[in-house]
Design a protein around this motif. Structure first.
Motif, mmCIF file in Angstrom:
data_model
loop_
_atom_site.group_PDB
_atom_site.id
_atom_site.type_symbol
_atom_site.label_atom_id
_atom_site.label_comp_id
_atom_site.label_asym_id
_atom_site.label_seq_id
_atom_site.Cartn_x
_atom_site.Cartn_y
_atom_site.Cartn_z
ATOM 1 N N GLY A 51 0.794 -1.225 0.000
ATOM 2 C CA GLY A 51 0.000 0.000 0.000
ATOM 3 C C GLY A 51 0.825 1.272 0.000
ATOM 4 N N ALA A 52 2.137 1.159 0.220
ATOM 5 C CA ALA A 52 2.989 2.347 0.249
ATOM 6 C C ALA A 52 3.090 2.960 -1.150
ATOM 7 N N ILE A 53 3.121 4.278 -1.211
ATOM 8 C CA ILE A 53 3.303 4.991 -2.469
ATOM 9 C C ILE A 53 4.770 5.397 -2.576
ATOM 10 N N LEU A 54 5.454 4.890 -3.584
ATOM 11 C CA LEU A 54 6.873 5.204 -3.765
ATOM 12 C C LEU A 54 7.054 6.586 -4.360
ATOM 13 N N PHE A 55 6.150 6.971 -5.248
ATOM 14 C CA PHE A 55 6.144 8.328 -5.790
ATOM 15 C C PHE A 55 4.822 8.577 -6.495
ATOM 16 N N TRP A 56 4.491 9.865 -6.652
ATOM 17 C CA TRP A 56 3.302 10.304 -7.368
ATOM 18 C C TRP A 56 3.707 10.983 -8.663
ATOM 19 N N GLU A 57 2.773 11.085 -9.590
ATOM 20 C CA GLU A 57 2.989 11.902 -10.781
ATOM 21 C C GLU A 57 3.363 13.315 -10.347
ATOM 22 N N GLY A 58 4.393 13.855 -10.979
ATOM 23 C CA GLY A 58 4.818 15.205 -10.660
ATOM 24 C C GLY A 58 5.941 15.291 -9.659
ATOM 25 N N ASP A 59 6.213 14.188 -8.928
ATOM 26 C CA ASP A 59 7.353 14.181 -8.005
ATOM 27 C C ASP A 59 8.655 14.198 -8.795
ATOM 28 N N PRO A 60 9.714 14.760 -8.233
ATOM 29 C CA PRO A 60 11.018 14.750 -8.934
ATOM 30 C C PRO A 60 11.458 13.316 -9.231
ATOM 31 N N ALA A 61 11.891 13.075 -10.455
ATOM 32 C CA ALA A 61 12.361 11.741 -10.865
ATOM 33 C C ALA A 61 13.879 11.717 -10.777
ATOM 34 N N PRO A 79 13.812 16.061 -14.466
ATOM 35 C CA PRO A 79 12.582 15.369 -14.850
ATOM 36 C C PRO A 79 11.664 15.125 -13.659
ATOM 37 N N VAL A 80 10.395 14.954 -13.949
ATOM 38 C CA VAL A 80 9.419 14.578 -12.920
ATOM 39 C C VAL A 80 8.767 13.278 -13.348
ATOM 40 N N HIS A 81 8.238 12.551 -12.389
ATOM 41 C CA HIS A 81 7.587 11.283 -12.680
ATOM 42 C C HIS A 81 6.281 11.529 -13.447
ATOM 43 N N ALA A 82 6.081 10.753 -14.496
ATOM 44 C CA ALA A 82 4.844 10.832 -15.269
ATOM 45 C C ALA A 82 3.816 9.836 -14.771
ATOM 46 N N PHE A 83 4.214 8.944 -13.836
ATOM 47 C CA PHE A 83 3.342 7.895 -13.359
ATOM 48 C C PHE A 83 3.386 7.819 -11.826
ATOM 49 N N ASN A 84 2.507 6.997 -11.267
ATOM 50 C CA ASN A 84 2.492 6.709 -9.835
ATOM 51 C C ASN A 84 3.062 5.313 -9.603
ATOM 52 N N ALA A 85 3.608 5.082 -8.415
ATOM 53 C CA ALA A 85 4.124 3.755 -8.067
ATOM 54 C C ALA A 85 3.592 3.344 -6.703
ATOM 55 N N GLU A 86 2.870 2.218 -6.655
ATOM 56 C CA GLU A 86 2.269 1.708 -5.419
ATOM 57 C C GLU A 86 2.730 0.283 -5.171
ATOM 58 N N VAL A 87 3.083 -0.029 -3.944
ATOM 59 C CA VAL A 87 3.525 -1.374 -3.578
ATOM 60 C C VAL A 87 2.307 -2.277 -3.431
ATOM 61 N N LEU A 88 2.261 -3.355 -4.219
ATOM 62 C CA LEU A 88 1.158 -4.315 -4.143
ATOM 63 C C LEU A 88 1.442 -5.446 -3.180
ATOM 64 N N GLU A 89 2.692 -5.904 -3.168
ATOM 65 C CA GLU A 89 3.106 -6.972 -2.259
ATOM 66 C C GLU A 89 4.354 -6.505 -1.514
ATOM 67 N N PRO A 90 4.400 -6.695 -0.193
ATOM 68 C CA PRO A 90 5.543 -6.201 0.579
ATOM 69 C C PRO A 90 6.847 -6.853 0.150
ATOM 70 N N GLY A 91 7.915 -6.099 0.280
ATOM 71 C CA GLY A 91 9.218 -6.621 -0.102
ATOM 72 C C GLY A 91 10.299 -5.595 0.165
#
Length: 242
Positions: A41-51, A94-106
């Motif tokens: 459930g953790a969000i690694l980054f959102w759209e618009g965050d610095p890449a 650059p900024v992130h064009a996508f979002n990243a969400e953790v589906l399975e812990p690791g």
């Protein structure tokens, strides 16, 4: 540019990207990774965050999504253990064009762009391999957007099933079993369709003996049918993947 590539951990065989990264180059990447636990459930980054970094999935699973105008999240990638992902752009900030969400812990490895620049400057062979990797993954991104835009929902679903077979398929008596359990709603999110639309298309495929469901897993029985619908270009598996 968005890039994602499968690189297995713990051996010298870099499947899918062997012609881009040598074991020596991958070891250099590992030497600058910062390990970080990834909770579901953790969000690694959102759209618009610095890449300003790349991520390497050491274990677990990460979903990369794009937010549509109506607020819906369309799934573009399902990153698994061994996947490298990022949007390197040395020409600016650059900024992130996508979002990243953790589906399975690791656990993920974070590679800072500033550290990566040092490697690129120090090792010419690594720099050449990295450029090849970026070019290859740019093509992967292009083919995904082609699937979504050019061949309708049926073509997009057929292409998605082929990609899932390449990424998560195992031989089965009835065809190719997709080891990853995916709901109809999740399939819909991957092609920008509704769950009802996916239900209808899969029902049609089952009646035509193209797919079947076994213990909650999809089994593809007729890959040639799927290739025909999506006008498959027979891309190599390192490109035709999730």
């Amino acid at each position: 540019m968005t890039a994602t590539a499968r690189i297995p951990i713990g051996n010298n065989s870099l499947e899918g990207t062997a012609h881009c990264f040598s074991p020596v180059s991958f070891a250099r990447l590992q030497s600058i990774m910062y390990r970080k636990p990834a909770e579901k459930g953790a969000i690694l980054f959102w759209e618009g965050d610095p890449a300003d970094n790349l991520i390497f999935v050491r274990s677990g699973r990460v979903r990369i999504t794009k937010t549509a105008e109506n607020g819906r999240h369309i799934t573009l990638y399902l990153l698994q253990s061994g996947d490298l992902y990022g949007q390197p752009d040395p020409s600016g900030r650059p900024v992130h064009a996508f979002n990243a969400e953790v589906l399975e812990p690791g656990e993920i490895g974070v590679i800072r762009w500033s550290d990566l620049e040092v490697l690129l400057w120090q090792h010419g062979d690594f720099a050449i391999e990295f450029v090849k990797w970026m070019g290859l993954m740019h093509r992967l991104t292009q083919t995904k957007f082609r699937d979504l835009m050019m061949y309708g929902k049926a073509g997009a679903l057929c292409s998605l099933l082929i990609r899932l077979c390449n990424s998560n398929g195992v031989p089965d008596a009835d065809g190719t079993l997709i080891s990853l359990k995916i709901s109809h709603a999740e399939l819909a999110d991957m092609i920008g369709a509704t769950r009802e639309c996916v239900n209808r298309m899969l029902s049609k495929f089952r009646k035509e003996h193209v797919v079947l469901v076994k213990d909650g897993h999809l089994v593809v029985r007729n890959l040639d049918y799927l290739r025909g619908v999506c006008q498959c270009e027979n891309c190599p598996k390192e490109i035709c993947r999730m």
